[in-house]
Scaffold this motif. Structure first.
Motif, PDB file in Angstrom:
ATOM      1  N   ASP A  13       0.825  -1.211   0.000  1.00  0.00           N
ATOM      2  CA  ASP A  13       0.000   0.000   0.000  1.00  0.00           C
ATOM      3  C   ASP A  13       0.862   1.264   0.000  1.00  0.00           C
ATOM      4  O   ASP A  13       0.542   2.239  -0.680  1.00  0.00           O
ATOM      5  N   SER A  14       1.946   1.255   0.760  1.00  0.00           N
ATOM      6  CA  SER A  14       2.840   2.418   0.779  1.00  0.00           C
ATOM      7  C   SER A  14       3.471   2.650  -0.588  1.00  0.00           C
ATOM      8  O   SER A  14       3.662   3.789  -1.009  1.00  0.00           O
ATOM      9  N   TRP A  15       3.811   1.569  -1.274  1.00  0.00           N
ATOM     10  CA  TRP A  15       4.388   1.686  -2.618  1.00  0.00           C
ATOM     11  C   TRP A  15       3.338   2.200  -3.607  1.00  0.00           C
ATOM     12  O   TRP A  15       3.613   3.061  -4.431  1.00  0.00           O
ATOM     13  N   ARG A  16       2.113   1.657  -3.480  1.00  0.00           N
ATOM     14  CA  ARG A  16       1.043   2.027  -4.396  1.00  0.00           C
ATOM     15  C   ARG A  16       0.655   3.497  -4.272  1.00  0.00           C
ATOM     16  O   ARG A  16       0.406   4.167  -5.268  1.00  0.00           O
ATOM     17  N   PHE A  17       0.619   4.019  -3.036  1.00  0.00           N
ATOM     18  CA  PHE A  17       0.220   5.406  -2.810  1.00  0.00           C
ATOM     19  C   PHE A  17       1.405   6.361  -2.730  1.00  0.00           C
ATOM     20  O   PHE A  17       1.230   7.536  -2.456  1.00  0.00           O
ATOM     21  N   ASN A  18       2.630   5.842  -2.939  1.00  0.00           N
ATOM     22  CA  ASN A  18       3.859   6.644  -2.937  1.00  0.00           C
ATOM     23  C   ASN A  18       4.004   7.469  -1.647  1.00  0.00           C
ATOM     24  O   ASN A  18       4.250   8.670  -1.681  1.00  0.00           O
ATOM     25  N   GLU A  19       3.851   6.805  -0.510  1.00  0.00           N
ATOM     26  CA  GLU A  19       3.975   7.479   0.778  1.00  0.00           C
ATOM     27  C   GLU A  19       5.445   7.750   1.080  1.00  0.00           C
ATOM     28  O   GLU A  19       6.313   6.913   0.837  1.00  0.00           O
ATOM     29  N   ILE A  22       8.322  11.603   6.906  1.00  0.00           N
ATOM     30  CA  ILE A  22       8.338  13.009   7.287  1.00  0.00           C
ATOM     31  C   ILE A  22       9.746  13.346   7.763  1.00  0.00           C
ATOM     32  O   ILE A  22      10.335  12.615   8.543  1.00  0.00           O
ATOM     33  N   GLY A  23      10.290  14.441   7.309  1.00  0.00           N
ATOM     34  CA  GLY A  23      11.616  14.852   7.742  1.00  0.00           C
ATOM     35  C   GLY A  23      12.352  15.591   6.654  1.00  0.00           C
ATOM     36  O   GLY A  23      11.794  15.954   5.612  1.00  0.00           O
ATOM     37  N   ILE A  24      13.646  15.820   6.895  1.00  0.00           N
ATOM     38  CA  ILE A  24      14.463  16.571   5.952  1.00  0.00           C
ATOM     39  C   ILE A  24      14.641  15.799   4.646  1.00  0.00           C
ATOM     40  O   ILE A  24      14.566  16.357   3.559  1.00  0.00           O
ATOM     41  N   ILE A  25      14.865  14.481   4.767  1.00  0.00           N
ATOM     42  CA  ILE A  25      15.052  13.645   3.580  1.00  0.00           C
ATOM     43  C   ILE A  25      13.832  12.739   3.439  1.00  0.00           C
ATOM     44  O   ILE A  25      13.647  11.823   4.243  1.00  0.00           O
ATOM     45  N   PRO A  26      12.991  12.989   2.443  1.00  0.00           N
ATOM     46  CA  PRO A  26      11.811  12.125   2.278  1.00  0.00           C
ATOM     47  C   PRO A  26      12.208  10.763   1.681  1.00  0.00           C
ATOM     48  O   PRO A  26      12.706  10.687   0.558  1.00  0.00           O
ATOM     49  N   ILE A  27      12.012   9.730   2.442  1.00  0.00           N
ATOM     50  CA  ILE A  27      12.347   8.372   2.000  1.00  0.00           C
ATOM     51  C   ILE A  27      11.037   7.625   1.756  1.00  0.00           C
ATOM     52  O   ILE A  27      10.123   7.694   2.580  1.00  0.00           O
ATOM     53  N   PRO A  28      10.932   6.916   0.645  1.00  0.00           N
ATOM     54  CA  PRO A  28       9.719   6.121   0.431  1.00  0.00           C
ATOM     55  C   PRO A  28       9.546   5.095   1.561  1.00  0.00           C
ATOM     56  O   PRO A  28      10.485   4.363   1.896  1.00  0.00           O
ATOM     57  N   LEU A  29       8.369   5.046   2.142  1.00  0.00           N
ATOM     58  CA  LEU A  29       8.134   4.184   3.301  1.00  0.00           C
ATOM     59  C   LEU A  29       8.147   2.702   2.958  1.00  0.00           C
ATOM     60  O   LEU A  29       8.357   1.872   3.840  1.00  0.00           O
ATOM     61  N   TRP A  30       7.952   2.365   1.701  1.00  0.00           N
ATOM     62  CA  TRP A  30       7.925   0.951   1.356  1.00  0.00           C
ATOM     63  C   TRP A  30       9.294   0.288   1.535  1.00  0.00           C
ATOM     64  O   TRP A  30       9.355  -0.926   1.707  1.00  0.00           O
TER      65      TRP A  30
END
Length: 75
Positions: A13-19, A22-30
């Motif tokens: 789901d995180s990959w599908r919704f591109n989550e 939060i922070g200085i460096i946005p990292i994909p949660l997937w």
């Protein structure tokens, strides 16, 4: 196995919704979620392997160190 299934669904789901984190460096949660899924899946596989061996009559693997200590053959 249930936890691995849930973690895999959450990572998908995180990959599908591109989550993004939060922070200085946005990292994909997937990415970290996929690593957590892999660990839970490997743990479930190890439990299933141990259970299948015990059901076939093999001694549980955690007994070997206890037996070695009891016999004075540790390390």
């Amino acid at each position: 196995a249930w936890a691995a299934w849930f973690l895999g669904t959450m990572a998908h789901d995180s990959w599908r919704f591109n989550e993004l984190s939060i922070g200085i460096i946005p990292i994909p949660l997937w990415i970290p979620q996929a690593a957590t899924f892999a660990g839970a899946a490997l743990l479930a596989l190890a439990f299933a392997d141990e259970l299948s061996g015990v059901l076939r009559g093999r001694e549980p693997s955690y007994r070997a160190p206890e037996d070695a200590i009891a016999l004075g053959k540790e390390g």
